[in-house]
Design a protein around this motif. Structure first.
Motif, PDB file in Angstrom:
ATOM      1  N   ARG A  33     -24.168 -49.021   4.269  1.00 31.18           N
ATOM      2  CA  ARG A  33     -24.973 -49.068   5.498  1.00 31.18           C
ATOM      3  C   ARG A  33     -25.717 -50.403   5.566  1.00 31.18           C
ATOM      4  O   ARG A  33     -26.945 -50.458   5.449  1.00 31.18           O
ATOM      5  CB  ARG A  33     -25.963 -47.908   5.511  1.00 31.18           C
ATOM      6  CG  ARG A  33     -25.296 -46.544   5.600  1.00 31.18           C
ATOM      7  CD  ARG A  33     -26.188 -45.423   5.079  1.00 31.18           C
ATOM      8  NE  ARG A  33     -27.418 -45.291   5.814  1.00 31.18           N
ATOM      9  CZ  ARG A  33     -27.554 -44.553   6.916  1.00 31.18           C
ATOM     10  NH1 ARG A  33     -26.519 -43.893   7.401  1.00 31.18           N
ATOM     11  NH2 ARG A  33     -28.718 -44.450   7.529  1.00 31.18           N
ATOM     12  N   PRO A  34     -24.998 -51.498   5.758  1.00 34.43           N
ATOM     13  CA  PRO A  34     -25.651 -52.818   5.785  1.00 34.43           C
ATOM     14  C   PRO A  34     -26.530 -52.985   7.020  1.00 34.43           C
ATOM     15  O   PRO A  34     -26.255 -52.412   8.084  1.00 34.43           O
ATOM     16  CB  PRO A  34     -24.475 -53.785   5.816  1.00 34.43           C
ATOM     17  CG  PRO A  34     -23.380 -53.015   6.466  1.00 34.43           C
ATOM     18  CD  PRO A  34     -23.553 -51.593   6.013  1.00 34.43           C
ATOM     19  N   ILE A  35     -27.576 -53.761   6.858  1.00 32.26           N
ATOM     20  CA  ILE A  35     -28.423 -54.150   7.994  1.00 32.26           C
ATOM     21  C   ILE A  35     -28.304 -55.661   8.126  1.00 32.26           C
ATOM     22  O   ILE A  35     -28.939 -56.426   7.402  1.00 32.26           O
ATOM     23  CB  ILE A  35     -29.882 -53.714   7.768  1.00 32.26           C
ATOM     24  CG1 ILE A  35     -29.964 -52.187   7.626  1.00 32.26           C
ATOM     25  CG2 ILE A  35     -30.765 -54.176   8.926  1.00 32.26           C
ATOM     26  CD1 ILE A  35     -31.357 -51.670   7.340  1.00 32.26           C
ATOM     27  N   ILE A  36     -27.439 -56.058   9.039  1.00 32.60           N
ATOM     28  CA  ILE A  36     -27.111 -57.479   9.196  1.00 32.60           C
ATOM     29  C   ILE A  36     -27.151 -57.828  10.683  1.00 32.60           C
ATOM     30  O   ILE A  36     -27.452 -56.975  11.527  1.00 32.60           O
ATOM     31  CB  ILE A  36     -25.708 -57.783   8.625  1.00 32.60           C
ATOM     32  CG1 ILE A  36     -24.656 -56.917   9.356  1.00 32.60           C
ATOM     33  CG2 ILE A  36     -25.660 -57.557   7.123  1.00 32.60           C
ATOM     34  CD1 ILE A  36     -23.233 -57.249   8.987  1.00 32.60           C
ATOM     35  N   ALA A  53     -28.231 -51.108  13.917  1.00 31.61           N
ATOM     36  CA  ALA A  53     -28.698 -50.330  12.758  1.00 31.61           C
ATOM     37  C   ALA A  53     -29.489 -49.090  13.183  1.00 31.61           C
ATOM     38  O   ALA A  53     -29.681 -48.178  12.382  1.00 31.61           O
ATOM     39  CB  ALA A  53     -29.566 -51.205  11.854  1.00 31.61           C
ATOM     40  N   SER A  54     -29.919 -49.047  14.449  1.00 25.57           N
ATOM     41  CA  SER A  54     -30.664 -47.875  14.918  1.00 25.57           C
ATOM     42  C   SER A  54     -29.789 -46.626  14.931  1.00 25.57           C
ATOM     43  O   SER A  54     -30.294 -45.508  14.877  1.00 25.57           O
ATOM     44  CB  SER A  54     -31.230 -48.127  16.318  1.00 25.57           C
ATOM     45  OG  SER A  54     -30.188 -48.353  17.247  1.00 25.57           O
ATOM     46  N   TYR A  55     -28.457 -46.800  14.985  1.00 23.57           N
ATOM     47  CA  TYR A  55     -27.555 -45.651  14.970  1.00 23.57           C
ATOM     48  C   TYR A  55     -27.564 -44.938  13.618  1.00 23.57           C
ATOM     49  O   TYR A  55     -27.125 -43.790  13.528  1.00 23.57           O
ATOM     50  CB  TYR A  55     -26.121 -46.081  15.288  1.00 23.57           C
ATOM     51  CG  TYR A  55     -25.931 -46.589  16.692  1.00 23.57           C
ATOM     52  CD1 TYR A  55     -26.323 -45.842  17.798  1.00 23.57           C
ATOM     53  CD2 TYR A  55     -25.332 -47.823  16.934  1.00 23.57           C
ATOM     54  CE1 TYR A  55     -26.140 -46.307  19.091  1.00 23.57           C
ATOM     55  CE2 TYR A  55     -25.139 -48.296  18.226  1.00 23.57           C
ATOM     56  CZ  TYR A  55     -25.547 -47.540  19.294  1.00 23.57           C
ATOM     57  OH  TYR A  55     -25.358 -48.009  20.572  1.00 23.57           O
ATOM     58  N   TYR A  56     -28.028 -45.616  12.575  1.00 23.30           N
ATOM     59  CA  TYR A  56     -28.058 -44.997  11.250  1.00 23.30           C
ATOM     60  C   TYR A  56     -28.996 -43.783  11.204  1.00 23.30           C
ATOM     61  O   TYR A  56     -28.894 -42.952  10.309  1.00 23.30           O
ATOM     62  CB  TYR A  56     -28.533 -46.005  10.198  1.00 23.30           C
ATOM     63  CG  TYR A  56     -27.531 -47.076   9.848  1.00 23.30           C
ATOM     64  CD1 TYR A  56     -26.171 -46.817   9.803  1.00 23.30           C
ATOM     65  CD2 TYR A  56     -27.955 -48.364   9.526  1.00 23.30           C
ATOM     66  CE1 TYR A  56     -25.260 -47.800   9.464  1.00 23.30           C
ATOM     67  CE2 TYR A  56     -27.048 -49.368   9.195  1.00 23.30           C
ATOM     68  CZ  TYR A  56     -25.710 -49.074   9.159  1.00 23.30           C
ATOM     69  OH  TYR A  56     -24.811 -50.048   8.817  1.00 23.30           O
ATOM     70  N   GLN A  65     -37.635 -39.770  12.556  1.00 20.17           N
ATOM     71  CA  GLN A  65     -36.393 -40.457  12.228  1.00 20.17           C
ATOM     72  C   GLN A  65     -35.687 -39.727  11.081  1.00 20.17           C
ATOM     73  O   GLN A  65     -36.219 -39.621   9.992  1.00 20.17           O
ATOM     74  CB  GLN A  65     -36.688 -41.902  11.817  1.00 20.17           C
ATOM     75  CG  GLN A  65     -37.279 -42.765  12.914  1.00 20.17           C
ATOM     76  CD  GLN A  65     -36.236 -43.240  13.904  1.00 20.17           C
ATOM     77  OE1 GLN A  65     -35.078 -43.430  13.555  1.00 20.17           O
ATOM     78  NE2 GLN A  65     -36.640 -43.436  15.143  1.00 20.17           N
ATOM     79  N   ILE A  66     -34.473 -39.208  11.356  1.00 24.78           N
ATOM     80  CA  ILE A  66     -33.685 -38.507  10.345  1.00 24.78           C
ATOM     81  C   ILE A  66     -32.432 -39.328  10.065  1.00 24.78           C
ATOM     82  O   ILE A  66     -31.635 -39.583  10.974  1.00 24.78           O
ATOM     83  CB  ILE A  66     -33.298 -37.096  10.821  1.00 24.78           C
ATOM     84  CG1 ILE A  66     -34.557 -36.285  11.130  1.00 24.78           C
ATOM     85  CG2 ILE A  66     -32.447 -36.387   9.770  1.00 24.78           C
ATOM     86  CD1 ILE A  66     -34.272 -34.917  11.695  1.00 24.78           C
ATOM     87  N   PRO A  67     -32.226 -39.781   8.810  1.00 25.43           N
ATOM     88  CA  PRO A  67     -31.061 -40.632   8.516  1.00 25.43           C
ATOM     89  C   PRO A  67     -29.748 -39.871   8.635  1.00 25.43           C
ATOM     90  O   PRO A  67     -29.633 -38.731   8.189  1.00 25.43           O
ATOM     91  CB  PRO A  67     -31.319 -41.092   7.078  1.00 25.43           C
ATOM     92  CG  PRO A  67     -32.245 -40.072   6.500  1.00 25.43           C
ATOM     93  CD  PRO A  67     -33.079 -39.560   7.626  1.00 25.43           C
ATOM     94  N   ARG A  68     -28.764 -40.525   9.250  1.00 26.66           N
ATOM     95  CA  ARG A  68     -27.395 -39.993   9.269  1.00 26.66           C
ATOM     96  C   ARG A  68     -26.661 -40.623   8.086  1.00 26.66           C
ATOM     97  O   ARG A  68     -26.023 -41.672   8.225  1.00 26.66           O
ATOM     98  CB  ARG A  68     -26.691 -40.360  10.566  1.00 26.66           C
ATOM     99  CG  ARG A  68     -27.272 -39.745  11.829  1.00 26.66           C
ATOM    100  CD  ARG A  68     -26.381 -40.124  13.014  1.00 26.66           C
ATOM    101  NE  ARG A  68     -26.797 -39.487  14.250  1.00 26.66           N
ATOM    102  CZ  ARG A  68     -27.384 -40.108  15.265  1.00 26.66           C
ATOM    103  NH1 ARG A  68     -27.646 -41.403  15.170  1.00 26.66           N
ATOM    104  NH2 ARG A  68     -27.707 -39.461  16.360  1.00 26.66           N
TER     105      ARG A  68
END
Length: 374
Positions: A33-36, A53-56, A65-68
């Motif tokens: 799950r890179p944030i680039i 990255a907001s889709y994560y 905010q709940i991580p997928r």
């Protein structure tokens, strides 16, 4: 895994089907799950779009905010994919599609595509298989499971194809129990919906928030009108949460603390605004706020929601059954005491009205009679 690369679990390093040992290695290392600065690519209509990255994370109606954790992005392929389905999907399942396994790079309506995939049978099946594998990795036999506890999401608690149903098919002695903290919210919600007065009160609180938050100038008049340095440190109005009823304490408490500021802003808008609809809405909200019934409900619900807000936060932490029972018993006792001390709440509401220079008379709504014609 190739640890010489920055993202060893990137989907681009592997074939479609991999060995069980490699699956466990990928699960142990963690998702890719890179944030680039994600590159742009044309969608189906030729418009340049890119992944975010907001889709994560999934954002609930309450702003949580709940991580997928299943959602991953491959830098090598410039595609987003479902790690859970890639590793554990049943490729022989009827109606199986491999688009979330090979990856998707059409970013148009990405939120809808993600939500549809989360509800798909392929993803639900893969999630249950992954859960079994995680339990086995800790030497836990799922057949020894004696209970399940989730929230009300259909993917987890669905009675026909949810995770709890699939686990019960293997472990019949593991009944599903709704999460205690969520149950508390459901109890409060059902209790409040039983009275029309409470429904009208919270609808008014939400309408006040919507009125100010939908316009930057109106929000500015509320936040920065007088005593700028002092106001900036005060509470701001909060949105009513439709699902987490205990969190409504923040909304009610903020409105109670900023009551005079809100009322002054509404009066100011109703007098100087050049927009007729804005003046009309401000006057309507002002009239509702100045009623004794509204102030009384503000006092009643602030006292009810305060202890419930605290115990709900505690139930969402690590807590044993005895402590959870004791905390709920304390809240039950406090609410019973509020019922016995209702006169004190009424007197408190009257003192607030006197301090705010509002009428303390309770006005009954005029009854409307239908005109009979013969």
């Amino acid at each position: 895994l190739d640890f010489s690369t920055e993202y060893p679990t990137d989907r681009g390093h592997f074939e479609d089907i991999i060995s069980s040992d490699m699956k466990y290695s990928i699960m142990s290392y963690g998702p890719c799950r890179p944030i680039i600065n994600f590159p742009y690519s044309p969608d189906g209509s030729g418009v340049l779009r890119k992944f975010s990255a907001s889709y994560y994370n999934m954002t609930t109606k309450s702003g949580l905010q709940i991580p997928r954790l299943w959602l991953c992005y491959s830098i090598l392929l410039n595609r987003v994919y479902c790690e859970t389905c890639w590793l554990f999907a049943n490729r022989n399942q009827k109606g199986f599609k491999n688009n979330w396994i090979v990856g998707i790079n059409d970013w148009h309506h990405m939120n809808d595509k993600i939500n549809d995939h989360e509800k798909s049978q392929t993803h639900i099946y893969a999630s249950s298989v992954r859960l079994h594998c995680i339990l086995e990795s800790y030497d836990l036999n799922v057949k020894n499971c004696r209970g399940q506890g989730y929230d009300g999401a259909s993917v987890m608690s669905g009675s026909n194809s949810g995770v709890q149903k699939r686990i019960m098919s293997v472990a019949p002695n593991a009944p599903f129990v709704h999460c205690c903290a969520h149950n508390l919210n459901l109890v409060i919600s059902d209790a409040a919906k039983s009275t029309q007065v409470a429904n009208h009160f919270f609808a008014t609180v939400q309408a006040i928030f919507n009125f100010f938050s939908s316009s930057a100038p109106r929000w500015a008049t509320l936040a920065f009108s007088e005593d700028f340095a002092c106001k900036i440190r005060k509470k701001v109005l909060k949105k009513i949460c439709p699902t987490r009823w205990e969190a409504r304490h923040e909304s009610v408490s903020a409105l109670k603390q900023r009551y005079i500021d809100v009322l002054k802003s509404l009066i100011n808008i109703s007098l100087i605004s050049k927009k007729s609809d804005e003046r009309s809405e401000a006057q309507s909200l002002q009239k509702k706020m100045e009623s004794f019934q509204f102030v009384l409900m503000l006092s009643v619900w602030e006292n009810i929601l305060r202890p419930l807000h605290g115990v709900s936060k505690m139930l969402q932490r690590d807590m044993n059954l005895q402590n959870a029972r004791d905390r709920l018993k304390d809240v039950y006792y406090l609410i019973n005491e509020l019922r016995n001390n209702y006169e004190d709440i009424v007197n408190n509401a009257k003192s607030l009205c006197l301090r705010w220079r509002l009428p303390v008379t309770y006005t009954e709504p005029r009854q409307i009679y239908a005109k009979k014609t013969f």
